[in-house]
Motif scaffolding. Structure first.
Motif, PDB file in Angstrom:
ATOM      1  N   THR A 280      51.937  21.834  66.739  1.00 29.88           N
ATOM      2  CA  THR A 280      50.536  22.263  66.653  1.00 29.88           C
ATOM      3  C   THR A 280      50.534  23.727  66.218  1.00 29.88           C
ATOM      4  O   THR A 280      51.048  24.595  66.931  1.00 29.88           O
TER       5      THR A 280
ATOM      6  N   LEU B 233      44.056  25.297  63.280  1.00 33.21           N
ATOM      7  CA  LEU B 233      43.044  25.889  64.152  1.00 33.21           C
ATOM      8  C   LEU B 233      43.220  27.413  64.132  1.00 33.21           C
ATOM      9  O   LEU B 233      44.350  27.907  64.167  1.00 33.21           O
TER      10      LEU B 233
ATOM     11  N   GLN C 136      41.212  24.720  50.936  1.00 30.59           N
ATOM     12  CA  GLN C 136      39.960  24.196  50.393  1.00 30.59           C
ATOM     13  C   GLN C 136      40.235  22.946  49.553  1.00 30.59           C
ATOM     14  O   GLN C 136      39.491  21.970  49.599  1.00 30.59           O
TER      15      GLN C 136
ATOM     16  N   GLY D 106      40.323  15.491  51.148  1.00 27.44           N
ATOM     17  CA  GLY D 106      40.395  14.632  52.327  1.00 27.44           C
ATOM     18  C   GLY D 106      41.826  14.357  52.756  1.00 27.44           C
ATOM     19  O   GLY D 106      42.092  13.379  53.450  1.00 27.44           O
TER      20      GLY D 106
ATOM     21  N   LYS E 174      53.296  20.909  55.722  1.00 21.04           N
ATOM     22  CA  LYS E 174      54.172  20.045  54.921  1.00 21.04           C
ATOM     23  C   LYS E 174      55.209  19.382  55.813  1.00 21.04           C
ATOM     24  O   LYS E 174      55.856  18.416  55.429  1.00 21.04           O
TER      25      LYS E 174
ATOM     26  N   VAL F   2      41.001  20.057  51.975  1.00 21.62           N
ATOM     27  CA  VAL F   2      39.817  19.608  52.713  1.00 21.62           C
ATOM     28  C   VAL F   2      38.911  18.785  51.803  1.00 21.62           C
ATOM     29  O   VAL F   2      38.462  17.699  52.180  1.00 21.62           O
TER      30      VAL F   2
ATOM     31  N   PHE G 280      46.409  29.794  74.131  1.00 17.62           N
ATOM     32  CA  PHE G 280      46.493  28.429  73.604  1.00 17.62           C
ATOM     33  C   PHE G 280      47.936  27.923  73.666  1.00 17.62           C
ATOM     34  O   PHE G 280      48.200  26.799  74.092  1.00 17.62           O
TER      35      PHE G 280
ATOM     36  N   LYS H 134      51.995  34.143  49.908  1.00 16.32           N
ATOM     37  CA  LYS H 134      50.711  34.179  49.210  1.00 16.32           C
ATOM     38  C   LYS H 134      49.712  34.979  50.030  1.00 16.32           C
ATOM     39  O   LYS H 134      49.852  35.105  51.253  1.00 16.32           O
TER      40      LYS H 134
ATOM     41  N   LYS I 236      43.588  30.211  51.697  1.00 15.61           N
ATOM     42  CA  LYS I 236      42.275  29.580  51.932  1.00 15.61           C
ATOM     43  C   LYS I 236      41.922  28.645  50.769  1.00 15.61           C
ATOM     44  O   LYS I 236      41.347  27.570  50.973  1.00 15.61           O
ATOM     45  N   SER I 237      42.275  29.055  49.554  1.00 14.07           N
ATOM     46  CA  SER I 237      42.035  28.187  48.388  1.00 14.07           C
ATOM     47  C   SER I 237      42.870  26.904  48.510  1.00 14.07           C
ATOM     48  O   SER I 237      42.408  25.813  48.179  1.00 14.07           O
TER      49      SER I 237
ATOM     50  N   HIS J 259      49.840  24.557  75.524  1.00 13.81           N
ATOM     51  CA  HIS J 259      50.074  23.439  74.602  1.00 13.81           C
ATOM     52  C   HIS J 259      51.550  23.348  74.204  1.00 13.81           C
ATOM     53  O   HIS J 259      51.999  24.070  73.303  1.00 13.81           O
ATOM     54  N   PRO J 260      52.315  22.479  74.858  1.00  7.25           N
ATOM     55  CA  PRO J 260      53.715  22.273  74.430  1.00  7.25           C
ATOM     56  C   PRO J 260      53.712  21.818  72.967  1.00  7.25           C
ATOM     57  O   PRO J 260      52.848  21.039  72.563  1.00  7.25           O
TER      58      PRO J 260
ATOM     59  N   PRO K   3      42.915  22.773  57.589  1.00 13.01           N
ATOM     60  CA  PRO K   3      43.696  23.962  57.936  1.00 13.01           C
ATOM     61  C   PRO K   3      43.976  24.032  59.428  1.00 13.01           C
ATOM     62  O   PRO K   3      43.297  23.380  60.224  1.00 13.01           O
TER      63      PRO K   3
END
Lengths: 138, 391
Positions: free
Chosen positions: A58, A101, A89, A95, A47, A92, A112, A79, A85-86, A116-117, A99
């Motif tokens: 990131t 990585l 979903q 569109g 958000k 996704v 990672f 939650k 995951k819902s 990755h700054p 989610p």
């Protein structure tokens, strides 16, 4: 007397099980030292996608089977992992988002974030986080 | 020659811009893919008189979605949905598109999209809908089609610290399909026509593709209230009797418009939409009159559809109630207004399993005398149990 001892032990056990078993880490160059739970939630739900200085955030999540993720999800996002995951979903299929990585282990999350700054993630309290910066949750 | 030069230079500039973005974006980018999907099996019962059978069980839909993001700016998405009443393999491809993001405020997509109008169109995907049944204004497709193929632009801008303004517009083509049944019994999407006509078999050889354009603008305030306005303009086909009393499809033009509002306070969600519009033949067509004469006139149909629903979202348990209304069929001047009241419960104890149970009362109209334009109420019930497995 035994009853009181049991009661105190029970309460202590409750405190121990509710203790924060994860720590939040960012890239070593980050100037951030602490973050609120609500801001952390905004980042992990995408958000809010930028740090205060305007650079891109990131987000790195852990596998949905990870115990660390279960605790982080309940504690920070409010939650269950299934509910999150819902949530993704919906985004996704609509569109409108994807989610974060996911990495399978603490070591992968640390590796990672080191490279990755702008990255932020969480690992188990016991994980080796050398090369990253641990920030506190307000 | 000048035109060719301009186009060539334009293409070179566009490629240079895109590949320049790629080289910048790939520095620390890990390509991402995401796969999700669902299997939706239902059991449904209805006491509608014209049904061949009143109880049905079966696989209603299977959906599979794959996204791939090779670059931060580029997303490729494919969504396939098999349904019990699928008649052509092309229907499997609900969405196949690539979307390139030049900025948050401007994205360019091409391919096939779920029509980017009413957000309720996304209820087509079973895990996103608390109910097992799609609101009639969406399932009947008289206001806008399920998918369109062509080009789309979209974007979102921040308004202050907590509000957003967004837009999208598209141009492309769509398949003119109305009242194409769904579910297992086949009554879903034909709720209004069943009492009078019984099962309505879509004439597949009469389905054509037409040019269309869409536009949507919306504003979101603090993630609490979203309001939107939608417009759909298209070429279409009008079904009517000719002078020999044979049914013909006549070239027509359609416009529809809609307004939607979505309120989300804590666990409470309220969604409401109102749509209207008209379809009119492009030319005057021969219309048989009651006295046997033939009169040439334009044929037009006015459309209305709306719904409101309230959902108490407790993550695991979602009770909901919905009211919806449509009026899209007009036979010789007689309309078939149809409304429905639904109450139901969706239970999702874990991400993978979703169970929905609902009861719906359909308030329908039946034409009893075409010549004298007489009609009467013909209400009926519908109960559905849906079991959705997600992965």
């Amino acid at each position: 007397m035994k009853l009181y001892t049991l009661l105190i032990a029970f309460i202590l056990l409750g405190f121990i099980s509710n203790a924060q078993d994860y720590k939040v880490i960012v890239h070593s160059s980050s100037t951030v030292t602490s973050i609120s739970k609500s801001q952390l939630s905004k980042y992990f739900l995408k958000k809010d996608k930028k740090w205060d200085d305007g650079t891109k955030v990131t987000v790195i999540d852990q596998s949905s089977r990870s115990e660390t993720r279960k605790q982080f999800s309940n504690d920070v996002l409010g939650k269950s992992v299934g509910a999150i995951k819902s949530y993704w979903q919906q985004y996704v299929f609509a569109g409108t988002g994807t989610p974060p990585l996911e990495k399978k282990t603490d070591a992968e999350v640390v590796a990672f974030i080191k490279s990755h700054p702008g990255a932020i993630g969480y690992v188990a309290s016991s994980a080796n986080t050398d090369g990253t910066k641990v920030i506190t949750i307000q | 020659m000048n035109f060719k030069k301009t186009v060539t230079l334009g293409l070179i500039a566009a490629f240079a811009l895109i590949f320049n973005h790629q080289s910048l974006g790939q520095d620390d980018w890990t390509p991402r893919k995401h796969i999700t999907g669902y299997i939706n099996t239902i059991a449904e019962y209805s006491n509608q008189d014209n049904l061949n059978k009143n109880f049905g069980v079966g696989l209603s839909e299977v959906g599979l979605l794959v996204t791939y993001q090779p670059l931060p700016e580029l997303e490729l998405k494919a969504t396939g949905v098999y349904s019990h009443y699928m008649f052509h393999v092309s229907q499997l491809l609900v969405e196949v598109y690539g979307m390139y993001s030049f900025s948050d405020g401007f994205k360019l997509g091409l391919g096939r999209f779920l029509t980017p109008l009413s957000p309720i169109n996304q209820y087509f995907y079973a895990p996103l809908n608390p109910s097992g049944v799609v609101p009639m204004l969406v399932s009947h497709h008289f206001l806008f089609p399920q998918s369109i193929s062509g080009f789309q632009i979209a974007g979102e801008f921040e308004l202050g610290s907590s509000s957003k303004f967004g837009y999208n517009a598209s141009i492309g083509s769509y398949a003119y399909i109305n009242h194409f049944e769904s579910g297992i019994l086949g009554i879903q999407a034909q709720e209004d026509s069943y009492p009078t006509f019984g099962y309505y078999d879509t004439e597949l050889d009469k389905i054509n593709n037409y040019l269309c354009g869409t536009g949507r603008a919306y504003a979101n305030f603090n993630d609490v209230l979203t309001i939107g306005a939608n417009l759909f303009l298209a070429d279409a086909q009008q079904f009517a009797q000719d002078e020999f009393e044979e049914y013909q499809y006549y070239p027509s033009t359609k416009y529809t418009y809609g307004f939607d509002a979505h309120l989300h306070i804590n666990n409470l969600k309220v969604n409401a939409e109102y749509w209207g519009g008209q379809q009119k033949t492009n030319d005057e067509i021969p219309v048989p009159q009651p006295d046997g004469q033939i009169k040439y006139e334009y044929i037009k149909n006015d459309y209305v559809g709306y719904y409101a629903e309230i959902i108490y979202d407790r993550d695991v348990v979602k009770p909901f109630a919905r009211y919806d209304f449509i009026e899209d069929i007009n036979v010789n001047g007689i309309g078939l207004p149809t409304s429905a009241a639904t109450v139901g419960l969706a239970v999702r104890p874990r991400f993978e399993t979703l169970l929905k149970l609902e009861y719906k009362r359909i308030f329908a109209t039946e034409i009893t005398d075409f010549e004298n334009q007489l009609s009467q109420d013909n209400d009926y019930d519908h109960i559905q149990l849906s079991f959705v497995l997600s992965f």
